[in-house]
Design a protein around this motif. Structure first.
Motif, PDB file in Angstrom:
ATOM      1  N   ILE A   1       0.858  -1.186   0.000  1.00 43.48           N
ATOM      2  CA  ILE A   1       0.000   0.000   0.000  1.00 43.48           C
ATOM      3  C   ILE A   1       0.892   1.232   0.000  1.00 43.48           C
ATOM      4  O   ILE A   1       1.727   1.406   0.896  1.00 43.48           O
ATOM      5  N   LYS A   2       0.734   2.082  -0.999  1.00 42.69           N
ATOM      6  CA  LYS A   2       1.549   3.287  -1.095  1.00 42.69           C
ATOM      7  C   LYS A   2       0.662   4.516  -1.144  1.00 42.69           C
ATOM      8  O   LYS A   2      -0.492   4.458  -1.573  1.00 42.69           O
ATOM      9  N   ARG A   3       1.221   5.610  -0.679  1.00 40.70           N
ATOM     10  CA  ARG A   3       0.520   6.890  -0.737  1.00 40.70           C
ATOM     11  C   ARG A   3       0.640   7.460  -2.143  1.00 40.70           C
ATOM     12  O   ARG A   3       1.745   7.563  -2.695  1.00 40.70           O
ATOM     13  N   GLN A   4      -0.500   7.806  -2.714  1.00 39.08           N
ATOM     14  CA  GLN A   4      -0.527   8.290  -4.092  1.00 39.08           C
ATOM     15  C   GLN A   4       0.297   9.568  -4.233  1.00 39.08           C
ATOM     16  O   GLN A   4       0.266  10.459  -3.389  1.00 39.08           O
ATOM     17  N   GLY A   5       1.062   9.634  -5.320  1.00 38.03           N
ATOM     18  CA  GLY A   5       1.846  10.826  -5.604  1.00 38.03           C
ATOM     19  C   GLY A   5       3.179  10.885  -4.892  1.00 38.03           C
ATOM     20  O   GLY A   5       3.844  11.922  -4.904  1.00 38.03           O
ATOM     21  N   THR A   6       3.587   9.788  -4.255  1.00 39.12           N
ATOM     22  CA  THR A   6       4.878   9.742  -3.559  1.00 39.12           C
ATOM     23  C   THR A   6       5.753   8.671  -4.205  1.00 39.12           C
ATOM     24  O   THR A   6       5.250   7.763  -4.881  1.00 39.12           O
ATOM     25  N   PRO A   7       7.075   8.725  -3.993  1.00 36.62           N
ATOM     26  CA  PRO A   7       7.961   7.721  -4.598  1.00 36.62           C
ATOM     27  C   PRO A   7       7.903   6.358  -3.926  1.00 36.62           C
ATOM     28  O   PRO A   7       8.511   5.403  -4.419  1.00 36.62           O
ATOM     29  N   ALA A   8       7.189   6.239  -2.803  1.00 36.03           N
ATOM     30  CA  ALA A   8       7.045   4.959  -2.086  1.00 36.03           C
ATOM     31  C   ALA A   8       8.401   4.382  -1.706  1.00 36.03           C
ATOM     32  O   ALA A   8       8.727   3.226  -1.999  1.00 36.03           O
TER      33      ALA A   8
END
Length: 341
Positions: A240-247
Motif C-alpha cells: 500500500i503506497k501513498r498516491q503521488g509519492t515515490p514509495a
C-alpha cells in the motif's frame, strides 16, 4: 456533488449562556443530585470514562450499579455508575464514583470472556454482527465490506466490546457509539487522510469567538509513504503506497488474520500511513451550545484561529459540568485535534 454542510455557530457580539444539567436513573427516572461530572471519549476506546460527584451519600447509594441518564445543555448521555469513592474531612464530606458510557455493558464485569471462530464463510459485517448477537445493540458498518473465508478469523478470551474493538482496529477503524439508540458505528480512524484535509469539508467549524483556550503540542516522528500489509494462512499480501509519492519510506509490516481481501489491506494500510509523520495536537476548550454539539472523536474539525483556517481530526472529547455552591453552572467541552505539520 458534495452536499455536506458543516456545523458552524454564528459569530455574535456576545453569547447568552443558559447551561443546564440533570441526572436521573434510567430504570425508574429517579432524580439524582450531582454537582460535578467529567467524561472523556477517545479514538481507540470502546467506552467513555469519567467521574461523577454527588451532593450526598444517599444520591451516591441510589446511583451505584445503575445506568444514569445525564442531560447537559440539552444533550443526552447514558452512563453506568460503577466504583464509589468517599472522602471524609472535618465539615467536608464528598461522595463520587467512576462512570463509563453505556457500551461498557458489553465489557467486564457485565459480560464474560468468550472464544470465537468463523466456522463458515463470512463477511466483515457478518463477523461484527455475530459479536453483537443477542446483546441488544445494532451494527452500522461504514467501512468497505469484504469476504472472510471459513476459519480465517478467531479470538480467545475477549468480551463482546473488546472483540468488536479488535475487529475495528484490524481494518483501521474505530467505534463511534450512540448510547441513546444503542447503535455501534464502525468508521475510519481518519475520516480524511491528513495529507488531503485542505480540500475536505469539515464536520464542524469552530471560530475563535467561541474558543476559550487554545494550546498546541508538536510530536516529531518518521513519515512513511508505503507499507506491506498481509494476512495469515488465508490472507492476501499487498503493498500500500501513498498516491503521488515515490514509495521509498517503508513503515513496519502489518500482519493480521483479518487481512483476507485487498479492500482490508487498503483500509488498514491507509490508516497506518496516516498515523505517521510529524503531528500537531491542538487542545481547544469551548462551550456546549444548541448550535455547537459535542464534537465527537473521529470527526473532521475546522478551526478559525488567528486569521487561519486549519483542519484536524478530533482525537478526543472531554465534557465537564460543574455546579458551584451558589448554584452557578459551568459547562465546557475540550477537544484534542490532530493534524500533519
Amino acid at each position: 456533488i458534495d452536499s455536506k454542510i458543516p456545523i458552524e455557530p454564528q459569530i455574535q457580539r456576545y453569547y447568552i449562556m443558559q447551561p443546564s444539567i440533570s441526572c436521573s436513573r434510567l430504570s425508574d427516572d429517579l432524580k439524582i443530585l450531582i454537582n460535578n461530572i467529567t467524561c472523556t471519549w477517545q479514538r481507540g476506546q470502546f467506552a467513555a470514562t469519567g467521574n461523577i460527584k454527588f451532593c450526598s451519600r444517599i444520591d451516591m447509594e441510589r446511583a451505584i450499579g445503575q445506568q444514569l441518564k445525564l442531560v447537559i445543555n440539552g444533550y443526552e448521555f447514558i452512563m453506568i455508575c460503577e466504583q464509589p469513592s468517599t472522602s471524609n474531612r472535618f465539615a467536608n464530606n464528598s461522595y463520587s464514583a467512576s462512570i463509563r458510557s453505556r457500551f461498557a455493558e458489553l465489557a467486564a464485569p457485565y459480560q464474560r470472556e468468550r472464544n470465537y471462530v468463523n466456522t463458515v464463510d463470512k463477511t466483515l459485517a457478518g463477523i461484527m454482527a455475530d459479536i453483537l448477537e443477542n446483546t441488544g445493540w445494532t451494527l452500522d458498518n461504514k467501512m468497505i465490506d469484504y469476504p472472510i473465508p471459513e476459519g480465517a478469523f478467531s479470538y480467545r478470551g475477549l468480551t463482546p466490546g473488546a472483540a468488536l474493538l479488535k475487529v475495528a482496529s484490524s481494518i483501521g477503524a474505530i467505534l463511534d457509539i450512540n448510547d441513546t439508540t444503542k447503535t455501534v458505528s464502525v468508521v475510519p480512524e481518519w475520516p480524511v487522510n491528513p495529507w488531503s484535509t485542505e480540500q475536505a469539508t469539515p464536520d464542524v467549524i469552530l471560530n475563535d469567538a467561541l474558543i476559550l483556550e487554545h494550546n498546541t503540542r508538536d510530536t516529531i516522528q518518521p513519515e512513511h509513504n508505503v507499507v506491506f500489509v498481509r494476512g495469515e494462512q488465508q490472507g492476501v499480501a499487498c503493498k500500500i503506497k501513498r498516491q503521488g509519492t515515490p514509495a521509498t519510506d517503508y513503515a513496519r509490516d502489518i500482519v493480521d488474520n483479518l487481512i483476507t481481501d485487498v479492500q482490508a489491506a487498503r483500509q488498514r494500510g491507509t490508516c497506518e500511513l496516516a498515523r505517521s509523520g510529524n503531528k500537531r495536537t491542538a487542545t481547544i476548550r469551548t462551550k456546549l451550545k444548541q448550535d455547537l454539539p459535542p464534537i465527537r472523536p473521529g470527526s473532521l474539525l475546522g478551526v478559525r484561529f488567528e486569521d487561519e483556517l486549519y483542519k484536524a481530526t478530533v482525537d478526543s472529547l472531554a465534557v465537564s459540568a460543574n455546579i458551584s455552591n451558589q448554584g452557578a453552572i459551568m459547562v465546557n467541552q475540550t477537544i484534542q485535534a490532530v493534524r500533519n505539520v
